[in-house]
Motif scaffolding. Structure first.
Motif, PDB file in Angstrom:
ATOM      1  N   THR A   3       1.240  -1.486   0.084  1.00 35.77           N
ATOM      2  CA  THR A   3      -0.492  -0.406  -0.219  1.00 35.77           C
ATOM      3  C   THR A   3       1.105   1.496  -0.001  1.00 35.77           C
ATOM      4  OG1 THR A   3      -0.157   0.054   2.232  1.00 35.77           O
ATOM      5  CG2 THR A   3      -1.240  -1.131   1.615  1.00 35.77           C
ATOM      6  N   GLU A   4       0.113   2.179  -0.518  1.00 34.27           N
ATOM      7  CA  GLU A   4       0.903   3.532  -0.110  1.00 34.27           C
ATOM      8  C   GLU A   4       1.503   3.901   1.116  1.00 34.27           C
ATOM      9  OE1 GLU A   4       2.031   5.498  -2.871  1.00 34.27           O
ATOM     10  OE2 GLU A   4       1.170   3.916  -3.854  1.00 34.27           O
ATOM     11  N   TYR A   7       4.952   2.022   1.255  1.00 40.83           N
ATOM     12  CA  TYR A   7       5.679   3.281   0.873  1.00 40.83           C
ATOM     13  C   TYR A   7       6.553   3.701   1.868  1.00 40.83           C
ATOM     14  CZ  TYR A   7       4.950   0.156  -3.507  1.00 40.83           C
ATOM     15  OH  TYR A   7       5.255  -0.533  -4.706  1.00 40.83           O
ATOM     16  N   GLU A   8       5.448   4.266   2.129  1.00 43.62           N
ATOM     17  CA  GLU A   8       5.537   5.714   2.907  1.00 43.62           C
ATOM     18  C   GLU A   8       6.947   5.110   3.982  1.00 43.62           C
ATOM     19  OE1 GLU A   8       5.531   8.817   2.448  1.00 43.62           O
ATOM     20  OE2 GLU A   8       5.381   8.467   0.655  1.00 43.62           O
ATOM     21  N   GLU A  76      10.643   1.818  -5.521  1.00 45.06           N
ATOM     22  CA  GLU A  76       8.922   1.742  -5.979  1.00 45.06           C
ATOM     23  C   GLU A  76       9.003   2.008  -7.392  1.00 45.06           C
ATOM     24  OE1 GLU A  76       5.265   4.820  -4.601  1.00 45.06           O
ATOM     25  OE2 GLU A  76       6.747   5.909  -5.081  1.00 45.06           O
TER      26      GLU A  76
END
Length: 92
Positions: A3-4, A7-8, A76
């Protein structure tokens, strides 16, 4: 699938340049490793030697590729683009 938020979190802890290994599991087919290398070279030009292992029944193939990423965007992008290669089931 990452999920985003994943990644964060990853972006916060990684330092660059970073040496890392992408491990890709996919259906055992001809040219899988070459197709994966072509994707990596598109975003990180260089010479890569994939390490391939077939499953015991020969149905699947895992391909490991060592890279040196200069920034998180390269990491990414590679995760997303490698997942699009025909026959790929998982990118680690």
């Amino acid at each position: 699938m990452a999920t985003e938020n994943d990644y964060e979190k990853l972006k916060e802890v990684m330092e660059f340049p970073a040496t890392m290994t992408f491990k890709v599991a996919g259906v055992n087919r001809e040219n899988l490793a070459q197709d994966l290398i072509a994707v990596v070279q598109k975003y990180l030009p260089g010479d890569y030697i994939p390490n391939e292992k077939r499953s015991s029944k020969g149905t699947y193939n895992s391909v490991s590729i060592d890279i040196v990423a200069q920034n998180f965007e390269q990491v990414e992008t590679l995760y997303k683009e490698l997942a699009k290669v025909e026959g790929v089931k998982m990118v680690l």
